[in-house]
Design an enzyme around this catalytic site. Structure first.
Site, mmCIF file in Angstrom:
data_model
loop_
_atom_site.group_PDB
_atom_site.id
_atom_site.type_symbol
_atom_site.label_atom_id
_atom_site.label_comp_id
_atom_site.label_asym_id
_atom_site.label_seq_id
_atom_site.Cartn_x
_atom_site.Cartn_y
_atom_site.Cartn_z
ATOM 1 N N GLY A 136 0.790 -1.236 0.000
ATOM 2 C CA GLY A 136 0.000 0.000 0.000
ATOM 3 C C GLY A 136 0.814 1.274 0.000
ATOM 4 C CB ILE A 138 5.019 0.913 2.998
ATOM 5 C CG1 ILE A 138 4.057 0.701 4.164
ATOM 6 C CG2 ILE A 138 6.458 0.919 3.474
ATOM 7 C CD1 ILE A 138 4.228 -0.649 4.860
ATOM 8 N N GLY A 189 -15.985 -6.226 4.773
ATOM 9 C CA GLY A 189 -15.520 -5.984 3.410
ATOM 10 C C GLY A 189 -14.008 -6.045 3.263
ATOM 11 C CD GLU A 192 -8.269 -9.160 -3.057
ATOM 12 O OE1 GLU A 192 -8.968 -9.006 -4.071
ATOM 13 O OE2 GLU A 192 -7.249 -8.479 -2.824
ATOM 14 C CE LYS A 207 -0.049 -6.999 -1.437
ATOM 15 N NZ LYS A 207 -0.889 -6.849 -0.232
ATOM 16 N N GLY A 304 -6.194 0.554 1.091
ATOM 17 C CA GLY A 304 -7.078 1.699 1.272
ATOM 18 C C GLY A 304 -6.858 2.756 0.214
#
Lengths: 428, 428
Positions: A136, A138, A189, A192, A207, A304
């Site tokens: 995200g 970072i 939520g 996935e 990742k 996010g």
């Protein structure tokens, strides 16, 4: 360069809208930092008339992302559609073919086709950037590719799936079972559409494979990541681990190992007092270890709208500023094809067994472990209501294959019920 | 660019030798990552014949760093001499005048002359890079300048002097006084020749001023940093703070505040369980807060040969790769001159008072605090052998100037002995 840089955004979900918001809200700051105007020329998504909470009226609309990718009036194609094939891949290929720089947040696509796409992009002297694909907000791709570029990387370790970390830390704080917290995460939520991507470790494995490629100068090899999800972790494991000073994390580790590359994403124990052990909720954390720098730890929101859009923007800004680096930090055509190896580095293990409550049972287990060269550091037997005694063992550092063999042979003792659980205690 | 990039290194202390080692040891990796050979052409230091543990025989020797800076056969001048004037500054100026890119680890020089040097460098279309000047091996300049460049920065918080953090955490673990641990740190060689640079917060203040400039697009203004060292922190403060769930850290905070910029480096309390609270020994940690990304935390070794050299290398590698950014992330000539403001953001405070052990003493203090609008969240009085009772107060969020006024008036109550200690509890 002082001319405006023109971008097209394909995909107007959370991240796409986050990018639009940053470009609209921080226009002046962006201009000061890049010396140019960052201009959205066109956007593309499935539904044109959906209210997305931002004003898109000034942008051209393309119903087909491939048409967007091919537009002559954009410099950067921003792919935020997702998925490791279909429209995401096709539109990126169209963008490369028509000479665009690419920014994407698509870890799945890069984990599967990163080498191919990098070669294609670099063959055209264009860029393929993906800061938002890992951890995200970072800036870990940048830290690894650029910040630590003077180092021979020795290890990359990370918690890179916020949903799994949420589930594991919520189990600990609530005392509830995996199944219950899984449902809670689903209702919030956090999962996935296919939850296996999260709890099966696949998303985090994508990742890890990308970080390993940059860190070790090797071709992305997601298929070689040893994957183990968190579905087998019980509240007992969480509690027992805590009793002994540990936390359970879905931990990714990549390191060179002899002539090969070891990549694994699996639940591990880490000291409760370590930075990784302290990590709560959806936060991500990556530890980068280099031969000169030692250990660098980065943490922050792993997902996010704002955080992921911030990462997309850092790539767009780099391109606007004229920063031009190969996809994986060195030219794709010199990345090494490296032998994947199963982890054979020694580590202590946590074992949970359900033992028959009869004389000599523990002796049989201890003796079998000894036969495989596994020596016991700490052991606890818990009080129990039925005739199965929960027994926890922390071993001294052991070769993984000894643990495997012992696990295969434990049923033969006739005193072990259920399937034993073995979790690696990762040295940090 | 595939031609070798040629560098001259001025200063062969710990960091300079670390840079030589990386270039020698990681030659192939560096070449793969930059596409070029990184070649040390010449070096300079005071003593030519000192054994520094590396082979320098292939490099030209310059006894004068200014001569090194002026050499026609170098592309990058690497200044690792240190000091905010004299040879460091003179040689950098000579390098700029003769058209070199500059890499430095010199926080003091940049804190004092960063604006002047940046304007001069950028006027020549050259680079002045300083990743190693802040937080050792942590790529925090890069994270702030590039990784979070899409964000309006809201706050920069950090522990950026490893020696102070070592002293504070050693006091806690040993139970010994500041004076004793100070001597220990001195014996271990952790302190600068002038220890005030460390324990007075000056060194950390230099770093904060540099981060603030990048983060907020303002001219470096070190003189405006409110500085307070750790010399007044007693073992009682450490223990009492711990009792109440806090740790004491020499904490730097920079944030925009109305029309002004607030910069302070002072001992603060932070929650013991927070990442900053958990920070032990010489490790540094910086928290960057942006409007979209939220909070990103970076930590790692804040000093030492390998980590600092790793940071120097990241600048050299960037230049070799053709990355060309302004010194402070935007052109020096558009950086804003901003009004420095004293911190007026509300925060809870920790107060330590030594009260006369007589009826009504506490009431007098509580009443005085109330008069200044300070309300008490928690209070503890400790057992005591003499007639002075140690009293600790944690206030609710209070304006700093109310605390100041209260401190000035406390002696007038006639029941307070010694100088009260007031430390801010920084909201994280």
């Amino acid at each position: 360069m002082t001319n405006p840089i023109k971008i097209g955004i394909a995909g107007l979900g959370t991240v796409g809208i986050g990018v639009v918001k940053i470009i609209q809200q921080n226009e002046k700051i962006l201009q000061a930092r890049t010396g140019r105007k960052i201009e959205i020329v066109a956007v593309s998504a499935k539904a044109k008339n959906k209210n997305r909470g931002v004003d898109l009226s000034k942008y051209q609309w393309e119903s087909d992302p491939i048409s967007l990718a091919k537009r002559k009036d954009i410099d950067i194609f921003v792919e935020l559609i997702g998925g490791h094939k279909g429209a995401a891949k096709d539109s990126i290929v169209a963008a490369i073919d028509t000479g665009k720089d690419i920014v994407t947040a698509n870890k799945a696509l890069l984990a599967h086709s990163g080498q191919e796409l990098a070669e294609k992009t670099e063959g055209k002297n264009k860029l393929l950037r993906f800061e938002a694909a890992v951890a995200g907000g970072i800036p870990v791709i940048k830290a690894l590719t650029e910040g630590l570029a003077g180092n021979r990387l020795t290890r990359v370790v990370g918690v890179m799936n916020g949903t799994c970390n949420y589930i594991l830390t919520r189990m600990q704080s609530s005392g509830l079972n995996y199944e219950e917290i899984f449902k809670e995460a689903e209702a919030l939520g956090y999962l996935e559409a296919d939850p296996t991507l999260d709890v099966g470790g696949i998303d985090a494995g994508h990742k890890l494979a990308l970080l390993a490629s940059i860190g070790f100068g090797t071709k992305v090899n997601f298929d070689a990541v040893e994957l183990e999800g968190i579905g087998q972790i019980s509240i007992d494991d969480i509690n027992h681990a805590a009793d002994m000073g540990f936390r359970i994390k879905l931990l990714g580790v990549a390191q060179l190992n002899g002539d090969g590359l070891e990549q694994r994403m699996s639940p591990c124990l880490v000291p409760a007092t370590s930075p990784l052990g302290q990590l709560e909720g959806g936060t991500n954390m990556v530890m980068l270890e280099g031969d000169h720098v030692g250990q660098i730890i980065l943490s922050g929101p792993g997902a996010g709208e704002g955080p992921t859009a911030s990462a997309v923007m850092s790539d767009i800004i780099d391109i606007a500023r004229g920063v031009r680096l190969p996809t994986f930090g060195q030219p794709a055509n010199i990345l090494k094809e490296i032998q994947p190896v199963k982890s054979n580095t020694y580590a202590p293990y946590y074992l949970r067994l359900s033992l028959s409550d009869k004389p000599g049972a523990l002796a049989k287990v201890a003796s079998l472990l000894g036969d495989f060269g596994i020596s016991i550091d700490r052991m606890r037997q818990y009080a129990h209501a039925d005739d199965h005694a929960p027994v926890l063992i922390v071993t001294h550092a052991t070769e993984p294959k000894s643990i495997e063999k012992a696990l295969a042979n434990l049923p033969k003792t006739g005193v072990v019920h259920d399937k034993p659980v073995a979790l690696r205690i990762e040295p940090l």
